[in-house]
Motif scaffolding. Sequence first.
Motif, PDB file in Angstrom:
ATOM      1  N   ASP A 160       0.469  -1.233   0.296  1.00 54.31           N
ATOM      2  CA  ASP A 160       0.270  -0.061  -0.065  1.00 54.31           C
ATOM      3  C   ASP A 160       0.535   0.686   0.079  1.00 54.31           C
ATOM      4  OD1 ASP A 160      -2.347   1.360   0.089  1.00 54.31           O
ATOM      5  OD2 ASP A 160      -2.185   1.285   2.427  1.00 54.31           O
ATOM      6  N   GLU A 161       1.362   1.122  -0.992  1.00 54.38           N
ATOM      7  CA  GLU A 161       2.493   2.234  -0.936  1.00 54.38           C
ATOM      8  C   GLU A 161       3.543   2.941   0.196  1.00 54.38           C
ATOM      9  OE1 GLU A 161       2.749   6.612  -3.641  1.00 54.38           O
ATOM     10  OE2 GLU A 161       1.220   6.188  -2.435  1.00 54.38           O
ATOM     11  N   SER A 162       4.112   1.491   0.597  1.00 56.09           N
ATOM     12  CA  SER A 162       5.022   1.610   1.673  1.00 56.09           C
ATOM     13  C   SER A 162       6.451   1.695   1.916  1.00 56.09           C
ATOM     14  CB  SER A 162       5.218   0.224   2.032  1.00 56.09           C
ATOM     15  OG  SER A 162       5.758  -0.130   3.803  1.00 56.09           O
ATOM     16  N   PRO A 163       6.658   3.142   2.642  1.00 53.05           N
ATOM     17  CA  PRO A 163       7.291   4.105   2.968  1.00 53.05           C
ATOM     18  C   PRO A 163       9.258   3.215   3.318  1.00 53.05           C
ATOM     19  CG  PRO A 163       6.908   4.677   4.609  1.00 53.05           C
ATOM     20  CD  PRO A 163       6.009   3.197   3.809  1.00 53.05           C
ATOM     21  N   ASP A 164       9.122   1.793   3.292  1.00 51.75           N
ATOM     22  CA  ASP A 164      10.508   1.913   3.952  1.00 51.75           C
ATOM     23  C   ASP A 164      10.363   0.725   2.743  1.00 51.75           C
ATOM     24  OD1 ASP A 164       8.487  -0.418   4.364  1.00 51.75           O
ATOM     25  OD2 ASP A 164       8.435  -0.517   6.180  1.00 51.75           O
ATOM     26  N   SER A 165      11.603  -0.252   2.899  1.00 47.54           N
ATOM     27  CA  SER A 165      11.573  -1.244   2.416  1.00 47.54           C
ATOM     28  C   SER A 165      10.824  -2.667   2.509  1.00 47.54           C
ATOM     29  CB  SER A 165      13.023  -2.057   3.328  1.00 47.54           C
ATOM     30  OG  SER A 165      12.859  -2.648   4.243  1.00 47.54           O
ATOM     31  N   CYS A 166       9.727  -2.561   2.482  1.00 47.06           N
ATOM     32  CA  CYS A 166       8.445  -3.461   2.330  1.00 47.06           C
ATOM     33  C   CYS A 166       8.498  -3.608   0.454  1.00 47.06           C
ATOM     34  CB  CYS A 166       7.090  -3.406   2.839  1.00 47.06           C
ATOM     35  SG  CYS A 166       7.208  -3.567   5.019  1.00 47.06           S
ATOM     36  N   PRO A 167       8.402  -2.834  -0.007  1.00 56.34           N
ATOM     37  CA  PRO A 167       8.128  -3.186  -1.558  1.00 56.34           C
ATOM     38  C   PRO A 167       9.263  -3.867  -2.068  1.00 56.34           C
ATOM     39  CG  PRO A 167       7.776  -0.823  -1.362  1.00 56.34           C
ATOM     40  CD  PRO A 167       7.980  -0.981   0.178  1.00 56.34           C
ATOM     41  N   SER A 168       9.945  -3.667  -1.596  1.00 56.71           N
ATOM     42  CA  SER A 168      11.241  -5.377  -2.359  1.00 56.71           C
ATOM     43  C   SER A 168      11.221  -6.472  -1.893  1.00 56.71           C
ATOM     44  CB  SER A 168      12.393  -3.810  -2.450  1.00 56.71           C
ATOM     45  OG  SER A 168      13.566  -3.358  -1.225  1.00 56.71           O
TER      46      SER A 168
END
Length: 344
Positions: free
Chosen positions: A40-48
């Motif tokens: 949900d457009e996470s600002p940390d390293s969660c997307p990667s």
Amino acid sequence: MSPKVSIIVPVYNVEKYIHRCVESLINQTLKDIEIILVDDESPDSCPSICDEYAQKDARIKVIHKKNEGLGLTRNAGLEIASGEFIAFIDSDDWVDLTMYETLYNTAKNNQCDTVYCSLQYYYSPNKIIPFKEVNEETFFQGRKEIDTFLLDMLAPLPTYHSDVKYMVSVCKAIYSRNIIRNHHLKFVSERIIASEDMVFHTQYLKLSEKIGFIPKYFYNYFQNENSITHTYTETKIERLKKFIQEMDVTFSQYFNQSEYYIRLQRKALHYLRTSLYIKYQITKSHPFIEQIKEFKELCDDEIFSKTLVDYPYHLLPLKHRLFYFFIKFKITSLLILMYKLHKV
């Protein structure tokens, strides 16, 4: 061939916890699953981190989307879910490795649309608090039994020892995808209305024919300073009021007011009490003068005043009775004292 269970995982700002969550899913004893990580457009390293997991395990799908909050993020997962059943898990929580195999087998063996387990609050390795809901494997079949279950999930009657009989969380169950898909069920945004899970259950359970409940604490509900249960936003009370209004309209379509309204009153009072506890005891964000002013406004609020007019709060535990008595008769100084003494 469709997987047996699709597990939808909204992901936002949980890089410290997401590995624990996903590892509990990829190591499930039920192997025929689909794991949908919705960033949900996470600002940390969660997307990667999500993308890395997808590269390692073909059962994992990843969605990257703009930030919209928990409810709408679950909806994004529902759009691509292909499993026979749907499950949800919050990405800072984790589950027992046998959870989905047990729930799935119970559903199939007993022809259930949904099977629930229980959860336990996890504060630390030395502080784990299970929330007991059933003593044995229990089934609700037919409109009357499921309607009673739904009413008890909204809130129990005043004589019940706790404000909660069945937890409203959707994260401790599996749900028929056919019911969700055929009736176009979606989650509302928690940014607009409180308890999006209760709204979903109200729609879903009215369409169910048989549900099961097993006495296993499979779901670990992580309690930390960033948990939604420990955060307060200034829109929380307004979202609570919206919830009360919406549930009043919705339940009036299915039940007589005499059946549901006293339960809605208890739900409203419970949510109000816990919301204020978070605001004044955990976050401790407001000076005393502001607290007095805000409590007076709450006491005068039409929705909460109406809720307390004829509610038999004398049947509740003593500290709850005092809280509602002080609200009803606008004794704000003693309300604040209760919070300071941790007596709410």
